[in-house]
Design an enzyme around this catalytic site. Sequence first.
Site, PDB file in Angstrom:
ATOM      1  N   ASP A   1      15.118   2.653   3.157  1.00 45.12           N
ATOM      2  CA  ASP A   1      14.228   1.930   2.472  1.00 45.12           C
ATOM      3  C   ASP A   1      14.933   1.393   1.243  1.00 45.12           C
ATOM      4  O   ASP A   1      14.488   0.069   0.523  1.00 45.12           O
ATOM      5  CB  ASP A   1      13.326   2.935   2.091  1.00 45.12           C
TER       6      ASP A   1
ATOM      7  N   SER B   1       7.457   3.382  -2.487  1.00 43.69           N
ATOM      8  CA  SER B   1       8.130   4.072  -3.540  1.00 43.69           C
ATOM      9  C   SER B   1       9.551   3.430  -3.578  1.00 43.69           C
ATOM     10  O   SER B   1       9.948   3.436  -4.760  1.00 43.69           O
ATOM     11  CB  SER B   1       8.147   5.490  -3.040  1.00 43.69           C
TER      12      SER B   1
ATOM     13  N   PRO C   1       0.695  -1.274  -0.032  1.00 44.30           N
ATOM     14  CA  PRO C   1       0.168  -0.034  -0.084  1.00 44.30           C
ATOM     15  C   PRO C   1       0.879   1.019   0.041  1.00 44.30           C
ATOM     16  O   PRO C   1       1.877   1.583   0.881  1.00 44.30           O
ATOM     17  CB  PRO C   1      -0.760  -0.181   1.292  1.00 44.30           C
TER      18      PRO C   1
ATOM     19  N   ALA D   1      10.426   0.236  -3.026  1.00 41.47           N
ATOM     20  CA  ALA D   1      10.460  -0.950  -3.863  1.00 41.47           C
ATOM     21  C   ALA D   1      10.013  -0.866  -5.199  1.00 41.47           C
ATOM     22  O   ALA D   1      10.667  -1.524  -5.896  1.00 41.47           O
ATOM     23  CB  ALA D   1       9.383  -1.854  -3.040  1.00 41.47           C
TER      24      ALA D   1
END
Length: 344
Positions: A171, A128, A120, A130
């Site tokens: 991330d 973003s 989500p 990934a």
Amino acid sequence: MSSTDLVTFPGRGGTGAEPGRPGVGRAHGKAILLGEHAVVYGAPALVMPMPQLTVTVHATRFACPGDGADKISFAIAGQHPAPVTPLVTDGLQYLVERFRERAAVTGRMCADVLIDSDIPQGRGLGSSAACARAAGLALAAAFGRPLDPAAVYDLVQASETVAHGRASGIDALATGATAPLLFRGGSARELPITLSGPRPAGVFVVADSGAGGSTKEAVELLRDRFEQDEQIKEAFVRRVSELTTAALRDLEDGRLTGFGAHMTENHRLLRDLGISTEPIDAMVEAALAAGGLGAKITGGGLGGCMIALAGDPGQAEAVAHGIQEAGAVRTWVVPVGRFASHDR
Ligand code: PMV
């Protein structure tokens, strides 16, 4: 830690250089266990991959039309009645420019890039990063230009910096990692945790509040606050660093109660700085009331998700139920351990 500690997937490229054959890239979501926001200012952070939330990108080349410009179009695969939605983001456009440089593509680049994601958006789960990682790997495969892990990291970071402003890089690494990571200062090391190890690793419950958050706004909010008062920044970064370091020792020694208490204290620090929301606070309290060992907001905040620690799968079920009663729209149970990379 050194740059050799970087943990990323290698690219899958090398074939598919001719138009028509799609290049495929994959990545997954992540949840930060401790240290978000402080990590932007150099503190360590703990993060785990969420292998059940995957993104797959297909990049299909086509013969470039005659007008001389590159044509890379992004779209999101969806469900009826809008099976494919065109996607234009500054982050992905910038990724294409950087890909051309890093991969030393000299000719024109024309491709349709289709993103199929379970993650989500705007929930602090790494959507973003990934998408950028999977898109970079798909382009590399489609154009027959394999990228080494450092190049993939740089591409994702470049795209993230455009999307979120200042990005720590957590991330960019975690969305390609196959084990929980200790991240600090742009590099990471894998934590020696396995599902069947001698010490209990616990079960995490991640829950979506249903409200989108903006990482960019949250990072800017803290930056403004810290610019006004340097001491608040120093105290926050120091305390979060202590909590994360203590939690890491707890995890390595199997002290789940201690780990959970450090998570909850981390939540209170983030809440006091205005990063949490009332629904997330209610979900945190519900997780603790249901027997959770610790709970906190996860990711950028101002909405998004929270995460709770349970000692075993039965307790995780009770915690998930409690969080749902408090308003969560979705929950995921994530046992801590390693999993196979997408490339194997
Ligand atoms: O993308 P998010 O919402 O999971 O946020 C990443 C964590 C932050 O510390 C808030 C930002 C960063 O780049 O480290």
